[in-house]
Scaffold this active site. Structure first.
Site, PDB file in Angstrom:
ATOM      1  N   LEU A  38       0.872  -1.531   0.340  1.00 23.13           N
ATOM      2  CA  LEU A  38       0.236  -0.156   0.315  1.00 23.13           C
ATOM      3  C   LEU A  38       1.101   1.365  -0.083  1.00 23.13           C
ATOM      4  O   LEU A  38       2.247   1.396   0.236  1.00 23.13           O
ATOM      5  CB  LEU A  38      -0.575   0.096   0.862  1.00 23.13           C
ATOM      6  CG  LEU A  38      -1.553  -1.688   0.967  1.00 23.13           C
ATOM      7  CD1 LEU A  38      -2.539  -1.123   2.908  1.00 23.13           C
ATOM      8  CD2 LEU A  38      -2.620  -1.499   0.026  1.00 23.13           C
ATOM      9  N   GLY A  60      -1.229   6.685  -1.817  1.00 23.23           N
ATOM     10  CA  GLY A  60      -2.752   6.701  -3.221  1.00 23.23           C
ATOM     11  C   GLY A  60      -3.952   5.548  -2.199  1.00 23.23           C
ATOM     12  O   GLY A  60      -5.265   5.655  -2.544  1.00 23.23           O
ATOM     13  N   HIS A  61      -3.515   4.086  -1.659  1.00 24.03           N
ATOM     14  CA  HIS A  61      -4.555   3.534  -1.255  1.00 24.03           C
ATOM     15  C   HIS A  61      -4.579   4.009   0.560  1.00 24.03           C
ATOM     16  O   HIS A  61      -6.129   4.151   0.839  1.00 24.03           O
ATOM     17  CB  HIS A  61      -4.047   2.369  -0.412  1.00 24.03           C
ATOM     18  CG  HIS A  61      -3.507   0.808  -2.149  1.00 24.03           C
ATOM     19  ND1 HIS A  61      -2.155   1.191  -2.196  1.00 24.03           N
ATOM     20  CD2 HIS A  61      -4.192   0.883  -2.991  1.00 24.03           C
ATOM     21  CE1 HIS A  61      -1.926   0.787  -3.548  1.00 24.03           C
ATOM     22  NE2 HIS A  61      -2.780   0.602  -3.780  1.00 24.03           N
ATOM     23  N   GLN A  96     -10.235   0.723 -15.164  1.00 22.71           N
ATOM     24  CA  GLN A  96     -10.722  -0.572 -14.009  1.00 22.71           C
ATOM     25  C   GLN A  96     -12.352  -0.019 -13.554  1.00 22.71           C
ATOM     26  O   GLN A  96     -13.496  -0.664 -13.078  1.00 22.71           O
ATOM     27  CB  GLN A  96      -9.830  -0.902 -12.769  1.00 22.71           C
ATOM     28  CG  GLN A  96     -10.505  -2.003 -11.385  1.00 22.71           C
ATOM     29  CD  GLN A  96      -9.551  -2.421 -10.660  1.00 22.71           C
ATOM     30  OE1 GLN A  96      -8.758  -3.131 -10.913  1.00 22.71           O
ATOM     31  NE2 GLN A  96      -8.884  -1.378  -9.814  1.00 22.71           N
ATOM     32  N   LYS A 130       1.191   7.671  -7.803  1.00 19.24           N
ATOM     33  CA  LYS A 130       1.977   7.066  -6.727  1.00 19.24           C
ATOM     34  C   LYS A 130       0.908   5.265  -7.635  1.00 19.24           C
ATOM     35  O   LYS A 130      -0.082   5.320  -8.159  1.00 19.24           O
ATOM     36  CB  LYS A 130       1.281   6.572  -5.895  1.00 19.24           C
ATOM     37  CG  LYS A 130       1.579   7.799  -5.189  1.00 19.24           C
ATOM     38  CD  LYS A 130       2.870   7.827  -4.051  1.00 19.24           C
ATOM     39  CE  LYS A 130       2.235   9.551  -3.031  1.00 19.24           C
ATOM     40  NZ  LYS A 130       3.732   9.204  -2.148  1.00 19.24           N
ATOM     41  N   SER A 131       1.644   4.555  -7.274  1.00 20.87           N
ATOM     42  CA  SER A 131       1.806   2.994  -8.075  1.00 20.87           C
ATOM     43  C   SER A 131       2.634   1.980  -7.265  1.00 20.87           C
ATOM     44  O   SER A 131       3.807   2.367  -7.212  1.00 20.87           O
ATOM     45  CB  SER A 131       2.149   2.778  -9.903  1.00 20.87           C
ATOM     46  OG  SER A 131       1.988   1.394  -9.579  1.00 20.87           O
ATOM     47  N   SER A 132       2.145   0.571  -6.969  1.00 16.48           N
ATOM     48  CA  SER A 132       3.081  -0.195  -5.879  1.00 16.48           C
ATOM     49  C   SER A 132       4.155  -0.378  -7.090  1.00 16.48           C
ATOM     50  O   SER A 132       5.359  -1.163  -6.430  1.00 16.48           O
ATOM     51  CB  SER A 132       1.937  -1.818  -5.862  1.00 16.48           C
ATOM     52  OG  SER A 132       0.824  -0.684  -5.427  1.00 16.48           O
ATOM     53  N   ARG A 133       3.998  -0.664  -8.399  1.00 14.30           N
ATOM     54  CA  ARG A 133       4.897  -1.130  -8.827  1.00 14.30           C
ATOM     55  C   ARG A 133       6.076   0.063  -9.597  1.00 14.30           C
ATOM     56  O   ARG A 133       7.095   0.182 -10.278  1.00 14.30           O
ATOM     57  CB  ARG A 133       4.096  -1.449 -10.377  1.00 14.30           C
ATOM     58  CG  ARG A 133       3.415  -2.506 -10.878  1.00 14.30           C
ATOM     59  CD  ARG A 133       3.091  -3.106 -12.085  1.00 14.30           C
ATOM     60  NE  ARG A 133       2.349  -4.346 -12.213  1.00 14.30           N
ATOM     61  CZ  ARG A 133       0.823  -4.306 -12.381  1.00 14.30           C
ATOM     62  NH1 ARG A 133      -0.457  -3.130 -11.677  1.00 14.30           N
ATOM     63  NH2 ARG A 133       0.065  -4.780 -11.850  1.00 14.30           N
TER      64      ARG A 133
HETATM   65  O1  PAF Z   1      -6.676  -2.430  -7.958  1.00 16.57           O
HETATM   66  C1  PAF Z   1      -6.818  -4.036  -8.248  1.00 16.57           C
HETATM   67  O2  PAF Z   1      -5.622  -3.562  -7.132  1.00 16.57           O
HETATM   68  C2  PAF Z   1      -7.062  -4.578  -8.120  1.00 16.57           C
HETATM   69  O3  PAF Z   1      -7.116  -4.825  -9.724  1.00 16.57           O
HETATM   70  C3  PAF Z   1      -8.005  -4.656  -7.661  1.00 16.57           C
HETATM   71  C4  PAF Z   1      -9.160  -4.282  -7.429  1.00 16.57           C
HETATM   72  C5  PAF Z   1      -7.899  -5.420  -5.668  1.00 16.57           C
HETATM   73  C6  PAF Z   1      -8.114  -6.556  -7.815  1.00 16.57           C
HETATM   74  O4  PAF Z   1      -7.552  -7.210  -7.367  1.00 16.57           O
END
Ligand code: PAF
Length: 281
Positions: A33, A36-37, A152, A183-186
């Protein structure tokens, strides 16, 4: 921070909370996390209880993608959740979510056909299936998704509408580093040099946004300007730059209404996505 790993236990807790009249906000994540999260969690605090799921969903990764190497650190995630004010983490094992003979999938057409759906075949089948399962398990009142994954978000909204799922979907703004990188985990995959190179994505998109603000209506001209800026960066390789309707994810011939300008770009081996939405209603 309570950590729950089984479907049985989370259902028992949620059922107790509901008996007490609590509303439940849900933040589905794949862990590792970042702010962003945490901003999703903070938005979810409008509910009485906030549940965060942490599950690296194997079925949304294609062959050769980063499922095995996707960053995982549950202790760090527990700290981030508690810092942001969540009440509980649901972190099931893959075998809890997918039995050996699992065979039911949610397969959408339309909003999943283009952008990431095109360059990552099967990705949204995996996302819709797991989100549907998580919704059935957690049964929240509201669920929170980041606008960085704009496609998504559109796909989840469509699934909820089409399948009459009684959960309100809330989109939350992209959170950026001080220098503009989304921000991204990647982002943790990037070397120092790649981290600098990655700034080209936001720079190019900002240029596109300025064109729209200055009255440009032709999507091809905007895509072409964004493409030229990104192509100047030797470490960047474009997966796609597209301009679509933000709700239906279908191609538009003119900038009008709710428009998503989306980019997916490889920086070295790391695929990053970013976007902006214009004319939101
Ligand atoms: O956005 C994400 O992290 C994923 O695609 C999700 C929505 C948790 C589904 O695995």
């Amino acid at each position: 921070m309570k950590l729950v790993k089984t479907i049985k236990e989370i259902r028992e807790i949620v059922s107790e909370w509901k008996k007490e009249g609590f509303t439940i906000g849900f933040v589905p994540t794949m862990g590792y996390l970042h702010e962003g999260h945490q901003s999703l969690i903070k938005n979810a605090l409008e509910n009485d209880k906030v549940i965060v799921s942490i599950f690296v969903n194997p079925i949304q990764f294609g062959p050769g993608e980063d499922f095995a190497t996707y960053p995982r650190d549950i202790d760090r995630d527990m700290e981030k959740c508690s810092e942001a004010g969540a009440d509980l983490i649901f972190a099931p094992l893959p075998e809890e979510m997918y039995l050996n003979d699992f065979s039911t999938f949610v397969n959408m057409t339309g909003p999943t056909d283009d952008l990431c759906g095109k360059t990552r075949p099967g990705h949204f089948k995996g996302v819709c299936t797991v989100v549907n399962k998580l919704f059935n398990i957690v049964a929240p009142n509201k669920a929170y998704f980041g606008e960085k994954d704009a496609q998504q978000l559109a796909v989840i909204k469509r699934m909820v509408r089409d399948l009459n799922i009684n959960i309100e979907i809330i989109g939350c703004p992209i959170i950026r580093e001080k220098d503009g990188l989304a921000k991204s985990s990647r982002n943790t995959y990037l070397s120092v040099e790649e981290r600098k190179a990655a700034l080209v994505i936001n720079k190019a998109l900002t240029g596109g946004k300025n064109m729209i603000q200055n009255g440009e209506k032709n999507p091809d001209k905007i895509v072409s300007a964004i493409t030229s800026v990104i192509n100047e960066e030797p470490l960047a390789k474009i997966d796609y730059i597209k301009i679509v309707d933000a709700d239906t994810i279908s191609t538009v011939s003119e900038i009008n209404g709710n428009i998503l300008v989306a980019a997916a770009v490889y920086i070295g081996k790391t695929r990053l996505i970013d976007n902006f939405i214009t004319g939101e209603n």
